[in-house]
Design an enzyme around this catalytic site. Structure first.
Site, PDB file in Angstrom:
ATOM      1  N   ARG A  12       8.173   5.791  10.242  1.00 46.90           N
ATOM      2  CA  ARG A  12       7.823   4.371  10.382  1.00 46.90           C
ATOM      3  C   ARG A  12       9.091   3.497  10.340  1.00 46.90           C
ATOM      4  NH1 ARG A  12       3.141   3.065   6.363  1.00 46.90           N
ATOM      5  NH2 ARG A  12       3.115   1.187   7.665  1.00 46.90           N
TER       6      ARG A  12
ATOM      7  N   ASN B  90       1.456   7.448  -5.769  1.00 51.21           N
ATOM      8  CA  ASN B  90       1.630   6.708  -4.521  1.00 51.21           C
ATOM      9  C   ASN B  90       1.982   5.285  -4.929  1.00 51.21           C
ATOM     10  OD1 ASN B  90       1.641   5.402  -2.106  1.00 51.21           O
ATOM     11  ND2 ASN B  90      -0.335   6.178  -1.396  1.00 51.21           N
TER      12      ASN B  90
ATOM     13  N   GLU C 173       5.409  12.664  -5.574  1.00 49.05           N
ATOM     14  CA  GLU C 173       5.267  11.471  -4.726  1.00 49.05           C
ATOM     15  C   GLU C 173       4.227  11.757  -3.640  1.00 49.05           C
ATOM     16  OE1 GLU C 173       8.617  10.756  -2.136  1.00 49.05           O
ATOM     17  OE2 GLU C 173       8.274   8.592  -2.188  1.00 49.05           O
TER      18      GLU C 173
ATOM     19  N   PRO D  91       0.648  -1.104  -5.255  1.00 52.80           N
ATOM     20  CA  PRO D  91       0.173  -2.298  -4.571  1.00 52.80           C
ATOM     21  C   PRO D  91      -0.555  -2.045  -3.256  1.00 52.80           C
ATOM     22  CG  PRO D  91       2.429  -2.598  -5.288  1.00 52.80           C
ATOM     23  CD  PRO D  91       2.058  -1.172  -5.603  1.00 52.80           C
ATOM     24  N   ASN D  92      -1.619  -2.776  -3.089  1.00 54.06           N
ATOM     25  CA  ASN D  92      -2.407  -2.842  -1.844  1.00 54.06           C
ATOM     26  C   ASN D  92      -3.269  -1.612  -1.584  1.00 54.06           C
ATOM     27  OD1 ASN D  92      -1.308  -5.445  -1.028  1.00 54.06           O
ATOM     28  ND2 ASN D  92       0.598  -4.334  -0.663  1.00 54.06           N
TER      29      ASN D  92
ATOM     30  N   ARG E 167      -7.669  -1.724   5.041  1.00 52.94           N
ATOM     31  CA  ARG E 167      -6.253  -2.051   5.265  1.00 52.94           C
ATOM     32  C   ARG E 167      -5.665  -1.149   6.365  1.00 52.94           C
ATOM     33  NH1 ARG E 167      -1.273  -0.035   1.498  1.00 52.94           N
ATOM     34  NH2 ARG E 167       0.326  -1.244   2.550  1.00 52.94           N
TER      35      ARG E 167
ATOM     36  N   HIS F 131       2.105  10.005  -0.191  1.00 56.24           N
ATOM     37  CA  HIS F 131       1.873   8.929   0.769  1.00 56.24           C
ATOM     38  C   HIS F 131       0.830   9.373   1.776  1.00 56.24           C
ATOM     39  CE1 HIS F 131       5.258   6.630  -0.681  1.00 56.24           C
ATOM     40  NE2 HIS F 131       5.988   7.713  -0.610  1.00 56.24           N
TER      41      HIS F 131
ATOM     42  N   ALA G  95       4.430   0.096  -1.506  1.00 56.99           N
ATOM     43  CA  ALA G  95       5.709  -0.495  -1.099  1.00 56.99           C
ATOM     44  C   ALA G  95       6.769  -0.432  -2.194  1.00 56.99           C
ATOM     45  CB  ALA G  95       5.483  -1.938  -0.667  1.00 56.99           C
TER      46      ALA G  95
ATOM     47  N   TYR H 236      -3.645   4.057   7.710  1.00 56.34           N
ATOM     48  CA  TYR H 236      -4.006   4.631   6.408  1.00 56.34           C
ATOM     49  C   TYR H 236      -5.373   5.319   6.388  1.00 56.34           C
ATOM     50  CZ  TYR H 236       0.013   1.896   4.944  1.00 56.34           C
ATOM     51  OH  TYR H 236       1.289   1.385   4.823  1.00 56.34           O
TER      52      TYR H 236
HETATM   53  C1  DQA Z   1       2.277   4.160   1.566  1.00 57.68           C
HETATM   54  C2  DQA Z   1       3.532   3.958   2.444  1.00 57.68           C
HETATM   55  C3  DQA Z   1       4.288   2.721   2.013  1.00 57.68           C
HETATM   56  O1  DQA Z   1       5.422   2.534   2.862  1.00 57.68           O
HETATM   57  C4  DQA Z   1       3.427   1.489   2.091  1.00 57.68           C
HETATM   58  O2  DQA Z   1       4.114   0.364   1.617  1.00 57.68           O
HETATM   59  C5  DQA Z   1       2.118   1.651   1.383  1.00 57.68           C
HETATM   60  C6  DQA Z   1       1.405   2.913   1.554  1.00 57.68           C
HETATM   61  C7  DQA Z   1       1.421   5.325   2.073  1.00 57.68           C
HETATM   62  O3  DQA Z   1       0.613   5.828   1.299  1.00 57.68           O
HETATM   63  O4  DQA Z   1       1.530   5.725   3.238  1.00 57.68           O
HETATM   64  O5  DQA Z   1       1.626   0.747   0.750  1.00 57.68           O
HETATM   65  O6  DQA Z   1       2.694   4.456   0.252  1.00 57.68           O
END
Ligand code: DQA
Length: 144
Positions: free
Chosen positions: A109, A76, A100, A11-12, A19, A102, A79, A24
């Protein structure tokens, strides 16, 4: 295709570029995909990059990685990392190694980002290096 490295984004992450760029970075997901494609070509591996805002799509794609004999998955989960038992179980349900990824370092954070259901099932984690996290994870995946 067998041997492909699947790169799954949750998501996102479609909004990367605009964003919260202070967290990011300013690269779009397409730009990151382009850099991954270039590096994958050099490494002699095939990648398939996808993004969805829907948890079930990510679960289906993890199953697909197993069914198609993928070499590895870079995930990735956005959230969903911090909430999804379904993704945790899907990772455990397949034999394909999942790395994983990020952009940010969730441990530096908010507290709610410190728990990762993905990390508990994944082979390993690359976090905190911005777009380079994906490239570092690709290097790791290529050696598996
Ligand atoms: C994220 C870290 C997550 O906590 C966050 O919700 C994201 C992006 C990252 O790539 O840093 O959407 O996965």
């Amino acid at each position: 295709m067998p041997g492909t490295i699947l790169v799954l984004n949750g998501p996102n992450l479609n909004l990367l570029g605009t964003r919260e760029p202070d967290i990011y970075g300013s690269d779009t997901l397409d730009e990151i995909a382009g850099r991954l494609e270039d590096r994958a070509r050099e490494l002699g591996v095939e990648i398939d990059m996808r993004q969805s805002n829907h948890e079930g799509h990510l679960v289906d794609w993890l199953h697909e990685a197993q069914a198609n004999g993928a070499k590895a998955v870079l995930l990735n989960a956005g959230a969903l990392t911090h909430t999804s038992v379904a993704l945790h179980d899907a990772i455990l349900a397949i034999r394909v190694p999942v790395i994983e990824v990020h952009l940010s370092n969730p441990h530096a954070r908010e507290r709610f980002r410190h728990k990762s259901y993905v990390a508990m099932a994944a082979k390993g984690t690359v976090a905190g290096f911005g777009a380079a996290s994906y490239l570092l994870a690709l290097e790791a995946a290529a050696t598996l």
